[in-house]
Design an enzyme around this catalytic site. Sequence first.
Site, PDB file in Angstrom:
ATOM      1  N   GLU A   1     -73.721   6.812  31.088  1.00 31.22           N
ATOM      2  CA  GLU A   1     -73.813   5.796  30.036  1.00 31.22           C
ATOM      3  C   GLU A   1     -73.235   4.524  30.645  1.00 31.22           C
ATOM      4  O   GLU A   1     -72.105   4.554  31.138  1.00 31.22           O
ATOM      5  CB  GLU A   1     -72.926   6.196  28.850  1.00 31.22           C
ATOM      6  CG  GLU A   1     -73.425   7.363  28.060  1.00 31.22           C
ATOM      7  CD  GLU A   1     -72.382   7.787  27.023  1.00 31.22           C
ATOM      8  OE1 GLU A   1     -72.193   7.038  26.051  1.00 31.22           O
ATOM      9  OE2 GLU A   1     -71.762   8.851  27.202  1.00 31.22           O
TER      10      GLU A   1
ATOM     11  N   ARG B   1     -65.543  19.794  34.414  1.00 28.94           N
ATOM     12  CA  ARG B   1     -65.316  18.421  34.869  1.00 28.94           C
ATOM     13  C   ARG B   1     -64.099  18.374  35.776  1.00 28.94           C
ATOM     14  O   ARG B   1     -63.237  19.229  35.739  1.00 28.94           O
ATOM     15  CB  ARG B   1     -65.202  17.467  33.691  1.00 28.94           C
ATOM     16  CG  ARG B   1     -64.071  17.742  32.751  1.00 28.94           C
ATOM     17  CD  ARG B   1     -64.236  16.962  31.456  1.00 28.94           C
ATOM     18  NE  ARG B   1     -64.085  15.539  31.648  1.00 28.94           N
ATOM     19  CZ  ARG B   1     -65.004  14.638  31.284  1.00 28.94           C
ATOM     20  NH1 ARG B   1     -66.120  15.020  30.708  1.00 28.94           N
ATOM     21  NH2 ARG B   1     -64.800  13.364  31.485  1.00 28.94           N
TER      22      ARG B   1
ATOM     23  N   LYS C   1     -63.436   7.164  30.595  1.00 28.92           N
ATOM     24  CA  LYS C   1     -63.781   5.741  30.662  1.00 28.92           C
ATOM     25  C   LYS C   1     -63.090   4.951  29.556  1.00 28.92           C
ATOM     26  O   LYS C   1     -62.723   3.799  29.743  1.00 28.92           O
ATOM     27  CB  LYS C   1     -65.304   5.567  30.564  1.00 28.92           C
ATOM     28  CG  LYS C   1     -65.986   5.763  31.896  1.00 28.92           C
ATOM     29  CD  LYS C   1     -67.465   5.439  31.810  1.00 28.92           C
ATOM     30  CE  LYS C   1     -68.218   6.583  31.196  1.00 28.92           C
ATOM     31  NZ  LYS C   1     -69.673   6.406  31.233  1.00 28.92           N
TER      32      LYS C   1
HETATM   33  P1  ATP Z   1     -65.898   9.902  30.415  1.00 28.61           P
HETATM   34  O1  ATP Z   1     -65.586  11.126  29.607  1.00 28.61           O
HETATM   35  O2  ATP Z   1     -65.058   9.716  31.605  1.00 28.61           O
HETATM   36  O3  ATP Z   1     -65.980   8.669  29.602  1.00 28.61           O
HETATM   37  P2  ATP Z   1     -68.613  10.422  30.264  1.00 28.61           P
HETATM   38  O4  ATP Z   1     -68.931  11.857  30.263  1.00 28.61           O
HETATM   39  O5  ATP Z   1     -68.676   9.740  28.967  1.00 28.61           O
HETATM   40  O6  ATP Z   1     -67.290  10.179  31.039  1.00 28.61           O
HETATM   41  P3  ATP Z   1     -71.071   9.603  31.380  1.00 28.61           P
HETATM   42  O7  ATP Z   1     -71.449   8.280  31.844  1.00 28.61           O
HETATM   43  O8  ATP Z   1     -71.695  10.168  30.178  1.00 28.61           O
HETATM   44  O9  ATP Z   1     -69.511   9.612  31.243  1.00 28.61           O
HETATM   45  O10 ATP Z   1     -71.183  10.649  32.563  1.00 28.61           O
HETATM   46  C1  ATP Z   1     -72.276  10.754  33.414  1.00 28.61           C
HETATM   47  C2  ATP Z   1     -72.284  12.123  34.008  1.00 28.61           C
HETATM   48  O11 ATP Z   1     -71.086  12.357  34.727  1.00 28.61           O
HETATM   49  C3  ATP Z   1     -72.374  13.184  32.936  1.00 28.61           C
HETATM   50  O12 ATP Z   1     -73.327  14.139  33.344  1.00 28.61           O
HETATM   51  C4  ATP Z   1     -71.004  13.752  32.875  1.00 28.61           C
HETATM   52  O13 ATP Z   1     -71.037  15.094  32.490  1.00 28.61           O
HETATM   53  C5  ATP Z   1     -70.501  13.563  34.309  1.00 28.61           C
HETATM   54  N1  ATP Z   1     -69.047  13.454  34.332  1.00 28.61           N
HETATM   55  C6  ATP Z   1     -68.282  12.624  33.610  1.00 28.61           C
HETATM   56  N2  ATP Z   1     -66.976  12.835  33.847  1.00 28.61           N
HETATM   57  C7  ATP Z   1     -66.910  13.833  34.754  1.00 28.61           C
HETATM   58  C8  ATP Z   1     -65.836  14.525  35.409  1.00 28.61           C
HETATM   59  N3  ATP Z   1     -64.553  14.219  35.170  1.00 28.61           N
HETATM   60  N4  ATP Z   1     -66.155  15.503  36.275  1.00 28.61           N
HETATM   61  C9  ATP Z   1     -67.433  15.803  36.525  1.00 28.61           C
HETATM   62  N5  ATP Z   1     -68.472  15.204  35.954  1.00 28.61           N
HETATM   63  C10 ATP Z   1     -68.237  14.229  35.075  1.00 28.61           C
HETATM   64 MG    MG Z   2     -70.704  10.869  28.093  1.00 25.80          MG
END
Ligand code: ATP
Ligand code: MG
Length: 563
Positions: free
Chosen positions: A36, A262, A272
Amino acid sequence: MSVEETPKSSNFIRDIIDADLASGKHSEIVTRFPPEPNGYLHVGHAKSICLNFGLARDYNGRCHLRFDDTNPTKEEQEYIDAIKEDVKWLGFDWGKHEYYASNYFEQLFDWAILLINEGKAYVDDQTADEIRSNRGTLTEPGKNSPCRNRSVEENLDLFMRMKNGEFKNGERVLRAKIDMTAPNMNMRDPVLYRILHAEHPRTGAKWCIYPMYDFTHGQSDAIEHISHSICTLEFQDHRPLYDWFIENIPVPAKPHQYEFARLNLTYTVMSKRKLLRLVQEKKVSGWNDPRMPTISGMRRRGYPASALREFCDRIGVAKANSTVEFALLENCVRDELNRNALRFMAVLRPLKLVITNYPADHVEVFDADNNPEDPTAGTRKVAFTRELYIESEDFMENPPKKYFRLSPGAEVRLKHAYYVTCRNVVKDAAGNVSEIHCEYDPESRGGASPDGRRVKGTLHWVSASLGRKAEIRIYNHLFNQENPDKVEEGEDFIDRISPDSLEVLSDSVVEPALADAALGAPLQFLRMGYFCKDPDSTGDNLVFNRTVSLKDGWAKVQKNQPD
Ligand code: ATP
Ligand code: MG
C-alpha cells in the site's frame, strides 16, 4: 560459510510450489509484491520482496509490483516513487509488470453491481458506529442491519447515487450479504465500498467511492493470474472472505493465498503507522534517517543490498511469528562489508601527537593496502607528517595492566609508518592532556620492526596538516528496549526512544582521500568500524555515517570479562 556458499534455503512455500508444478496444477509461477503506498518500505517488506521476487527468479516465473492503492487519504506519489526505488535497489526487477489496484476500479465496481444483482450485496445506511456495535464480538453473533433486505432495485439505485456523489462521507456503505452470525468476524457482512470524497493520486477526482482493501486484494490477484498469493499471517482470517469473493464473482483465475510469519526485529518497531509517527513527530530526520528500519534508512546508513538479501535468506520463511535479533542483521552487514569495504584511517576523537625528532616540513608517503581481504583492491598513498592526530582513547596517562596502546614511556606502531615512543605529555590550563610528544625510530620505516623488537599496539592516525575535518554520526538502537512495541496500558512506544541513538562527533579528522569517496560506498575506518559518506556532505563539509561497528558489541563485552 560465506554468502556465496549459502544454499537458498527451502521453505514450506517452495515445497507447495514444487508440488503444484509436479501435479500440473500450475505451469508458471506468478507472484506479486503488493504494497500500500502509504509509507516507505521497511526491512519486513524486504523479507516479502526477497521471497516473492526470489521465487519468481528461481522458478523462471515473474513477480508483479502491485500497488494496493485503495485508500486515497493516506496514499501519495512520493511513497510510490520511494517504493519503486527501494525494490530496484534491493536488486529486483518487475520489468513491465507494474500494476495498480486502482486500474481495476472499473472492474471492481462492475463486480459490486453483479453482487447486488444477485442479492449478495446491499447498501447499508447505518453509521460506522452502529455497524461496529452490531457486528457482535468473538463470543456473540452480530445483528442484521435493518437495510439488509432492501430490494435489488433500491440497492442499485442507492449504490449509483453513492457513486454519483449524492451522499457525504460515511453516510452509506455497500456490504456483502454473507452471515452476521459467522464465527469469523470477517464474514459478518463486510463492507465492500465506502464513500470518500478524496482525490486519488492516480484516478484523480473520478471516484468518490472506493473499494475496501479486502474487496480489492484477492480480485486483483485473480485479474493478474497470480499463481501463489503470499502474504503475512494476519491475513489468514481474511482468507475465507477472499475465497468467498473468488467463488461468487466470475474472476478469471482462482489464486490460493498462503500466509507466512512477518519479520519482527529487536529494538525496533515495524509498522508503517508507527514509523510515520516517528517522522511526523520529528523523532527522526525523515523516513530515511539511518536509525529507521526502513530500506531507505538502511541504504543511507550503508547497509549493502546484498546484506539485506542475505539476511532475508538466513531468517527463512516460517508459519510461526517470532522476533529476530538485530545483531543477526548486523552480522550479515559486517560479513559483506568485510569483504568489500576499502580501508582508510580516520580519527573520531582526535588527540594531537607531535613527533619531536621529525623534520617540521617533511611529508613522507607510505603505501597502504586498500583491503587485506582482497589483494586485487590495490594500495593507496597515505601522507605522514610531524604532527598527527590519534584517537584520544589510544592514550592513557595512567594505564592499567595490559594496556598496549600509548602511555608515558610506551612504544607503539603507527600503522604503515613508524614506531614511536611517548616522551612527554602536554596539558592545558584545565589539566587535560592536549598533546603527546613522541620520538620516532627512523629504522622502523613502513611500520617494520627495526631490530626484532616487538610492540603490541598498532594505532591508526591522520596527518594534522593534511587530514580533513569531518562530522561523524554514530548510530545506536533507536529504542532502548528489545521490544518497544510491547507497551503497558498508558505507555507509548515513542517514549522508549533512546537518547543515545545518535551521537554526532563534529571534530573528527579523516584521510584526505576520503574527500573523494562516493556517497554510500562501503568504507572501513581502521579499528573504528564500517562507514559511508552521507548525502548531507557538501563541498568541504564531510559527513560520514557509521554503518556498523567492527565487532559485535555483545561479543566484545563477553571477551573482556575477566577469566
Ligand atoms: P505495516 O503493517 O508495516 O504497516 P503493511 O502490511 O500494512 O505493513 P503493506 O504495504 O500492506 O504493508 O505490505 C506489503 C506486503 O509486505 C504485504 O504482502 C505484507 O504482508 C508484507 N509485509 C509487511 N510487513 C511485513 C513484515 N514485517 N514481514 C514480512 N512481510 C511484511
Ligand atoms: Mg497492509
